[in-house]
Structure formats: C-alpha cells, structure tokens
Design an enzyme around this catalytic site. Structure first.
Site, PDB file in Angstrom:
ATOM      1  N   GLY A  43       0.812  -1.217   0.000  1.00  0.00           N
ATOM      2  CA  GLY A  43       0.000   0.000   0.000  1.00  0.00           C
ATOM      3  C   GLY A  43       0.840   1.259   0.000  1.00  0.00           C
ATOM      4  O   GLY A  43       0.538   2.228  -0.713  1.00  0.00           O
ATOM      5  N   CYS A  44       1.907   1.258   0.778  1.00  0.00           N
ATOM      6  CA  CYS A  44       2.772   2.437   0.861  1.00  0.00           C
ATOM      7  C   CYS A  44       3.493   2.681  -0.457  1.00  0.00           C
ATOM      8  O   CYS A  44       3.674   3.827  -0.873  1.00  0.00           O
ATOM      9  CB  CYS A  44       3.773   2.267   2.005  1.00  0.00           C
ATOM     10  SG  CYS A  44       2.954   2.109   3.614  1.00  0.00           S
ATOM     11  N   THR A  45       3.879   1.609  -1.126  1.00  0.00           N
ATOM     12  CA  THR A  45       4.540   1.732  -2.427  1.00  0.00           C
ATOM     13  C   THR A  45       3.562   2.291  -3.459  1.00  0.00           C
ATOM     14  O   THR A  45       3.897   3.219  -4.206  1.00  0.00           O
ATOM     15  CB  THR A  45       5.106   0.370  -2.875  1.00  0.00           C
ATOM     16  OG1 THR A  45       6.043  -0.078  -1.889  1.00  0.00           O
ATOM     17  CG2 THR A  45       5.791   0.470  -4.224  1.00  0.00           C
ATOM     18  N   ALA A  48       3.067   6.054  -2.788  1.00  0.00           N
ATOM     19  CA  ALA A  48       4.228   6.861  -3.167  1.00  0.00           C
ATOM     20  C   ALA A  48       4.360   6.952  -4.693  1.00  0.00           C
ATOM     21  O   ALA A  48       4.659   8.024  -5.240  1.00  0.00           O
ATOM     22  CB  ALA A  48       5.498   6.278  -2.559  1.00  0.00           C
TER      23      ALA A  48
END
Length: 153
Positions: A43-45, A48
């Site tokens: 999710g963070c990738t 970003a």
C-alpha cells in the site's frame, strides 16, 4: 487529531538524500504531508508511486509533497531508488511529528494490538493552515482526491 482549519504543526526532520526538511520553509507554497506506515510495503509503495506519477500536476498547483514514516533516511533512499520516486521522504524515528498530527495510533492485526502510523494526508495552505485532512486513508483513488483538492485550493 489535526483537522481542517487548524494550524499545521511545524517540523524539521531528516530527509532522503541527507539534510533536513522544514515544513514552514516551504511557505508561501502549499504542501501535501502524508503519513504512511512503512517503506516498500504494497500500500505504501502504491501511494508513493501515485504521488510521483502526479508530481507535475501537484507542482503546477503550487504543492510540495512530503511523505513521513518512522523509517530511516537511509531506508528512504533505497525506497526512492528502487521505485524511481520523486517525492520527499522524511524520517520521524521518534514519533514526535506523528504524535503532533495525531496519526500515531493503536492498531490491530491478527488479534494483536500495537502502536503504528494511521495512513493520513494533510493539505496545508501557504499560511500554514490545514486546508484538508484525510484520516484512515485507503490508497485507491486517494492521490487523485488530494490532487483535486490541491488544484481547487
């Protein structure tokens, strides 16, 4: 918890590439400050990469983008390089900024509770006030919603 209309807590944090980033030094421009749990997780990738893909549109709207997690600046450098990211990544290793923004929360997974960063985003105006606040963010469609708010602010 920080809400729309509040003054955004100022901060100076270590950032990718060495050096520091200070929120108030970005004024009178706007800033998107997004908090995320951990570098290089799915999710963070996606989040970003989404902000990076829309970076030109955010710049045209007068916005800098800063992602904040507890990861070290060195880990941020690896994350940026691996995914060719264009956003600024800052390290809040001691949770002070996460606490100030009210995103350091008790979370639970698989029946265990722990403290962690609740995915949240803040659009901050050139006067330092929070124009929009998104809490408990779900990644799909989020970057586009933030961009729309930035363009109309």
């Amino acid at each position: 918890m920080i809400s729309e209309g509040d003054m955004a807590p100022d901060f100076t944090l270590p950032r990718d590439g060495g050096g520091t980033i200070t929120l108030s030094e970005l004024r009178p421009g706007k800033a998107v400050v997004y908090f995320y749990p951990k570098d290089d997780t799915p999710g963070c990738t996606k989040e970003a990469i989404g902000f990076t893909e829309h970076l030109d549109a955010f710049k045209a709207a007068g916005c800098d983008i800063i992602g904040i997690s507890k990861d070290t600046a060195a880990k941020h450098d690896k994350f940026l390089a691996k995914h060719a990211l264009g956003v600024i990544l800052a390290s809040d290793a001691d949770d002070q900024v996460c606490e100030a923004y009210g995103v350091w929360k008790e979370k639970s997974m698989y029946g265990k509770t722990y403290m962690g960063i609740e995915r949240s985003t803040f659009l901050i105006g050139g006067d330092g006030k929070v124009l929009n606040a998104w809490h408990k963010v779900r990644v799909p469609g989020h970057v586009e919603a933030v961009l729309e708010a930035a363009q109309s602010a």
